[in-house]
Structures are given as structure tokens and as C-alpha cells.
Design an enzyme around this catalytic site. Sequence first.
Site, PDB file in Angstrom:
ATOM      1  N   HIS A 147     119.601  26.806 -48.141  1.00 39.37           N
ATOM      2  CA  HIS A 147     121.402  26.861 -47.555  1.00 39.37           C
ATOM      3  C   HIS A 147     121.764  27.174 -49.440  1.00 39.37           C
ATOM      4  CE1 HIS A 147     125.006  26.229 -46.068  1.00 39.37           C
ATOM      5  NE2 HIS A 147     125.545  25.624 -47.120  1.00 39.37           N
ATOM      6  N   ARG A 180      99.906  69.208 -52.568  1.00 36.79           N
ATOM      7  CA  ARG A 180     100.702  70.336 -53.205  1.00 36.79           C
ATOM      8  C   ARG A 180     101.757  70.492 -53.650  1.00 36.79           C
ATOM      9  NH1 ARG A 180     101.276  71.875 -46.650  1.00 36.79           N
ATOM     10  NH2 ARG A 180     103.185  70.677 -46.094  1.00 36.79           N
ATOM     11  N   GLY A 206     120.353  63.413 -32.324  1.00 36.64           N
ATOM     12  CA  GLY A 206     119.039  62.291 -32.593  1.00 36.64           C
ATOM     13  C   GLY A 206     119.424  60.780 -32.847  1.00 36.64           C
TER      14      GLY A 206
HETATM   15  C1  LIG Z   1     114.707  60.858 -44.491  1.00 33.96           C
HETATM   16  C2  LIG Z   1     113.939  60.281 -44.231  1.00 33.96           C
HETATM   17  C3  LIG Z   1     113.884  59.052 -44.248  1.00 33.96           C
HETATM   18  C4  LIG Z   1     112.672  57.690 -44.202  1.00 33.96           C
HETATM   19  N1  LIG Z   1     113.152  56.487 -44.497  1.00 33.96           N
HETATM   20  C5  LIG Z   1     111.821  55.951 -44.259  1.00 33.96           C
HETATM   21  C6  LIG Z   1     111.929  53.718 -44.560  1.00 33.96           C
HETATM   22  O1  LIG Z   1     112.874  54.406 -44.777  1.00 33.96           O
HETATM   23  N2  LIG Z   1     111.361  52.761 -44.420  1.00 33.96           N
HETATM   24  C7  LIG Z   1     109.865  53.640 -43.670  1.00 33.96           C
HETATM   25  O2  LIG Z   1     108.891  53.338 -43.261  1.00 33.96           O
HETATM   26  N3  LIG Z   1     109.637  55.370 -43.124  1.00 33.96           N
HETATM   27  C8  LIG Z   1     110.839  56.219 -43.709  1.00 33.96           C
HETATM   28  N4  LIG Z   1     110.703  57.354 -43.853  1.00 33.96           N
HETATM   29  C9  LIG Z   1     109.212  58.053 -42.950  1.00 33.96           C
HETATM   30  C10 LIG Z   1     108.273  58.441 -43.593  1.00 33.96           C
HETATM   31  O3  LIG Z   1     108.691  59.529 -45.561  1.00 33.96           O
HETATM   32  C11 LIG Z   1     106.944  58.476 -43.891  1.00 33.96           C
HETATM   33  O4  LIG Z   1     106.095  57.097 -42.639  1.00 33.96           O
HETATM   34  C12 LIG Z   1     105.742  58.502 -44.996  1.00 33.96           C
HETATM   35  O5  LIG Z   1     106.293  59.649 -45.693  1.00 33.96           O
HETATM   36  C13 LIG Z   1     104.510  58.985 -44.234  1.00 33.96           C
HETATM   37  O6  LIG Z   1     103.769  59.276 -45.587  1.00 33.96           O
HETATM   38  P1  LIG Z   1     102.260  59.388 -45.396  1.00 33.96           P
HETATM   39  O7  LIG Z   1     101.675  58.873 -46.623  1.00 33.96           O
HETATM   40  O8  LIG Z   1     101.648  59.668 -44.007  1.00 33.96           O
HETATM   41  O9  LIG Z   1     102.795  61.194 -45.418  1.00 33.96           O
HETATM   42  P2  LIG Z   1     103.979  61.771 -46.384  1.00 33.96           P
HETATM   43  O10 LIG Z   1     104.707  61.053 -46.850  1.00 33.96           O
HETATM   44  O11 LIG Z   1     104.455  62.487 -45.258  1.00 33.96           O
HETATM   45  O12 LIG Z   1     103.123  62.559 -47.654  1.00 33.96           O
HETATM   46  C14 LIG Z   1     102.051  63.579 -47.305  1.00 33.96           C
HETATM   47  C15 LIG Z   1     101.736  64.840 -48.109  1.00 33.96           C
HETATM   48  O13 LIG Z   1     100.518  65.077 -47.780  1.00 33.96           O
HETATM   49  C16 LIG Z   1     101.423  66.547 -48.619  1.00 33.96           C
HETATM   50  N5  LIG Z   1     100.306  67.896 -48.124  1.00 33.96           N
HETATM   51  C17 LIG Z   1     100.681  68.226 -46.458  1.00 33.96           C
HETATM   52  N6  LIG Z   1      99.773  68.706 -46.462  1.00 33.96           N
HETATM   53  C18 LIG Z   1      98.889  69.340 -47.946  1.00 33.96           C
HETATM   54  C19 LIG Z   1      97.683  70.531 -48.021  1.00 33.96           C
HETATM   55  N7  LIG Z   1      96.940  70.983 -47.400  1.00 33.96           N
HETATM   56  N8  LIG Z   1      97.774  70.297 -49.272  1.00 33.96           N
HETATM   57  C20 LIG Z   1      98.182  69.415 -49.937  1.00 33.96           C
HETATM   58  N9  LIG Z   1      98.768  68.768 -49.832  1.00 33.96           N
HETATM   59  C21 LIG Z   1      99.123  68.172 -48.315  1.00 33.96           C
HETATM   60  C22 LIG Z   1     102.767  67.364 -48.457  1.00 33.96           C
HETATM   61  O14 LIG Z   1     102.910  67.364 -49.039  1.00 33.96           O
HETATM   62  C23 LIG Z   1     103.034  65.161 -48.984  1.00 33.96           C
HETATM   63  O15 LIG Z   1     103.508  65.331 -50.050  1.00 33.96           O
HETATM   64  C24 LIG Z   1     111.532  58.529 -43.190  1.00 33.96           C
HETATM   65  C25 LIG Z   1     111.408  60.031 -43.312  1.00 33.96           C
HETATM   66  C26 LIG Z   1     112.631  60.459 -43.086  1.00 33.96           C
HETATM   67  C27 LIG Z   1     112.566  61.760 -43.359  1.00 33.96           C
END
Ligand SMILES: Cc1cc2nc3c(=O)[nH]c(=O)nc-3n(C[C@H](O)[C@H](O)[C@H](O)COP(=O)(O)OP(=O)(O)OC[C@H]3O[C@@H](n4cnc5c(N)ncnc54)[C@H](O)[C@@H]3O)c2cc1C
Length: 469
Positions: free
Chosen positions: A448, A35, A179
Site C-alpha cells: 500500500h 533481410r 479496425g
Molecule cells: C504497430 C505495431 C505495434 C505492435 N505492438 C505490439 C505490442 O505492444 N506488444 C506485442 O506483443 N506485440 C506488438 N506488435 C506485434 C509484434 O510486433 C509481433 O507480434 C512480433 O514482431 C512478431 O515477431 P516475429 O519474430 O514473429 O516476426 P517479426 O517481428 O515480423 O520479424 C520477422 C523478421 O523476418 C524478416 N524476414 C521475413 N522474411 C524474410 C526472408 N525471406 N529472409 C530474411 N528475412 C526475412 C523480416 O524482415 C523481419 O525482420 C505490434 C505490431 C505492430 C505492427
Amino acid sequence: MADKYDVIVLGSGPGGYVAAIRSAQLGLKTAIVERENLGGICLNWGCIPTKALLRSAEIYHYMQHAKDYGLAAKEIEADLDAVVKRSRGVAKQLNQGVTHLMKKNKIAVHMGEGTLKSANTLEVKGDKGTETISAKHIIVATGARARDLPFAPADGKRIWTYRHAMTPKEMPKKLLVIGSGAIGIEFASFYNDMGADVTVVEMLDRIVPVEDAEVSAFLEKSLTKQGMSIRTKTGLEGLDVSDKGVKAKIKGKDGKVTEEEFSHVIVAIGIQPNTENIGLDKLVEMDRGFIQIDDYGRTKTKGLWAIGDCVPGPWLAHKASHEGVTAAEAIAQELGNKDVHPHGLDRNNIPACTYCHPQVASVGMTEAKAKEAGYKVKVGNFPFIGNGKAIALGEAEGFIKTVFDEKTGELLGAHMIGAEVTELIQGYTVGKTLETTEAELMQTVFPHPTLSEMMHESVLGAYGRALHI
Ligand SMILES: Cc1cc2nc3c(=O)[nH]c(=O)nc-3n(C[C@H](O)[C@H](O)[C@H](O)COP(=O)(O)OP(=O)(O)OC[C@H]3O[C@@H](n4cnc5c(N)ncnc54)[C@H](O)[C@@H]3O)c2cc1C
């Protein structure tokens, strides 16, 4: 019905887009629904843009310390707009990279909001209208969003979530970070390096509370030395926003509530899974909104899978991607592919990294957790000051700690703080996958001069054989 796929992935973060690629590699007709931006939070609003910001802060820090290296850098200035612009550019580049990967793997991309109509049917509402698509299997990878404070939701002006903190319109003068998990500490480190006056409050008795207690203590000391105010066992009772700033009611260790003024607040108190209002309620079990799955990503409904930040943690990109590969392979197997052999996720072998300054990285059990689990442990701890490369780099702050099972020599966990440890931790992770013992690690030759020699020394140290300390 418009389409019939083998697999539809709902959400294109590092969980979803990797699941889609692996499904396509396995010959499955695959679609992905998104989305907002391909690449999800990680590429667009999480892991990558924060690391771009932190890199600017790191270079700024080095420039300010140029003298330590025999160099002169005059009139050093930080241009916040340019720093943010670079970070957004990096995110965009990676977002385009995912677009290319979808094309290359012949994955159909449906842009729009997806809602489950049944276990194998999705309605997608996009700019071009509504379409209904169906598949033999659907993987839910909708990720998560920042959790708000119940009494003071983020307004983007004074109270920020990570999205606002990543695209600031102005430099906070006096910043309160609520946090001290990885996200809170990374932003605290960034803004502190960029010149803000930073206070971190943490309810628990130590910062980065999932890390080994020695790492938490070392980091607190280091961040305090860098000028941050760190307050543990401290809670937030209220936020009062005005045009000029935010008055925070803070309950300290002693139980007294004080009122303090800040220019901005970053709320980093955890995440909320995106699992409401998408038709999941009757199809899956949930615990506090997180979809319950087996080791391969199966929900309680046949053909419906879930991965990433919308299922139980750790909530990390690499864990989401790994779950995506596992689910895709398990689906292929269910569809008759006899050549795939998916393995369930080993939750005890997922590395975690925090890119503050100094960096933090870990894998496996902390010393306390190992003891709680009944192990008699042997512990090694080697300081950066004993390593030639660390001294040559001017980065002699930190240590590497290893925890072994005394009985078998199994590496139970490793915990590091210091320069580049986020790159080092993978050595121990590979070791754990191969079920390594102290004897094999001691037999390994380390190059090293490298920081990795400390990984060797830490193991030697656990058995009273460290060479350089
Ligand atoms: C500031 C920040 C820094 C981070 N740094 C790290 C890091 O250094 N290393 C690390 O491992 N992790 C990090 N993370 C965590 C990491 O971003 C998440 O663990 C990861 O993005 C999870 O992946 P995901 O595919 O589960 O979901 P997401 O990356 O959240 O992707 C989910 C996607 O689904 C889409 N979506 C949701 N609902 C719908 C729907 N109904 N229809 C269509 N699309 C939808 C969303 O738009 C999104 O694009 C960080 C997170 C944040 C916020």
C-alpha cells in the site's frame, strides 16, 4: 557448401533473435538470416516505436492537464518531427542492442533475403551476393506485414499502414482509422492526444473485440469522452483518394452508405504472414498462409520449425519469443541434450496489452468465453475510484475484473482497463502459471498504496469480501 550449422533462424524479430540466443546458450552452432533490420517488426516498426510515440502523447496530455496537479505549463506545443525522431532513435538503440546480443552469443548474422532450397538448406541473397548455408534444423520466423484493403492499397500519402503512421510527414487533420484491434486503437489514441480529429470504424459490434465485453464498452465511452468518434457495426465500402484527401464510403449500423472526407486513413485490419515465395509450399501445411505447427514449433517436415507471427496467433511479440525458446529447447533435445525440458505453449495464459489511454490488459478467458466453455463463474470487479493510489495519481478511471471457476476457485481470466494496467497484468499471469486459486490470492499481501491493491480487491469482490467499495 559454405557453412554447416546446428540451427539457422530465418528472420530476426522477437521470435527469431530469441530462438537464436537460446540455441546458442544451449551450445548449438547458430546462424540468423535477416533481410531488413535486426529485431524485426517489434523493435523497429511495432511494439517499441509505438510505445515511444504514445509516451510523447501521454506527456503532452499531462502537460495540458498540469493545472489539475497544481502546476502551470504555458505555451505547450507538440513538434511532430521531434516526436517521430525520438521514436526512431529508441528503435535504433534497440536494433543496436540486438546486434550486440548476436555478437555476445557468437551467432553468425547473414544479412539478406533467405529462401529455402530444402528443409535444411537456405539460399541468402544479400548485398555481397548469394550464399548457400545449411543446418540440421531451420526455424522459420519470417513474421508478418500489414494487410491491405483489397480495393485501396496503402499509398503512404493518404492511406497509411502502421509504418507510414509511425513516420508521418504531416499531422493528419481528420483521421479515419479502420479496425479497432490493438494497433488501430493505439494509433487512434496517439493521434487523438496529439490533436487530430479521429474517427474509428469497426465491423464488429464492439471495439477491441477480443477483450471482455465490459472492457470494450468502458473503452468506447472513455475514447468518445476524449473526443473520438467511434462507430461499431460499421463497414468501409470504398476509398477515393485525391491530392487533398480521401473520400470514404461508410456503411453504418442502419445499413445506409454515406460519403465522408478525411485527410488521412490508417488501415489496421490485421496481418498477412510472410510465408509466400520462400520455398515453403511443399514442406509445410498452411492455413490462410499461417504455417501449421505442433506445441513445440515442429512443422510436418523433420528439422523444419516455425514460430511467431507466421504461425497461428495470438500475434504478439512475447508469444513469438516464448515459442522461440521452446523450439530451441526442443531442437537441443532432439540433438541429444538431456538437460532441457521444453514445455508446450499454454495458449490460455498469454497476456495481451493495448497501450491506448486508458490502457487495456488481459489474460485468460473473458467472462463470456468462460460461460461458453461451460464454467459456472464467480466474477469480481473493482473500480479505480476505490483505490487511494489511483486517486493520488489523478487516474481514477478504470476497473479490474477477475473471473473464477465457482467449483474449484481457479482463476480463469483477468481483464483490466486504466492507468498502468499493462504493468499489472503479469501478477495474474504468474498466478495462472502457478495454477492459483482465489484462496491463495486472498492470502497474498499487496503493498500500500499501489494500483496492485485493486487486483486483491477484485478477487475479494468475487467472493463478496471487497473492503474499499
Ligand atoms: C504497430 C505495431 C505495434 C505492435 N505492438 C505490439 C505490442 O505492444 N506488444 C506485442 O506483443 N506485440 C506488438 N506488435 C506485434 C509484434 O510486433 C509481433 O507480434 C512480433 O514482431 C512478431 O515477431 P516475429 O519474430 O514473429 O516476426 P517479426 O517481428 O515480423 O520479424 C520477422 C523478421 O523476418 C524478416 N524476414 C521475413 N522474411 C524474410 C526472408 N525471406 N529472409 C530474411 N528475412 C526475412 C523480416 O524482415 C523481419 O525482420 C505490434 C505490431 C505492430 C505492427
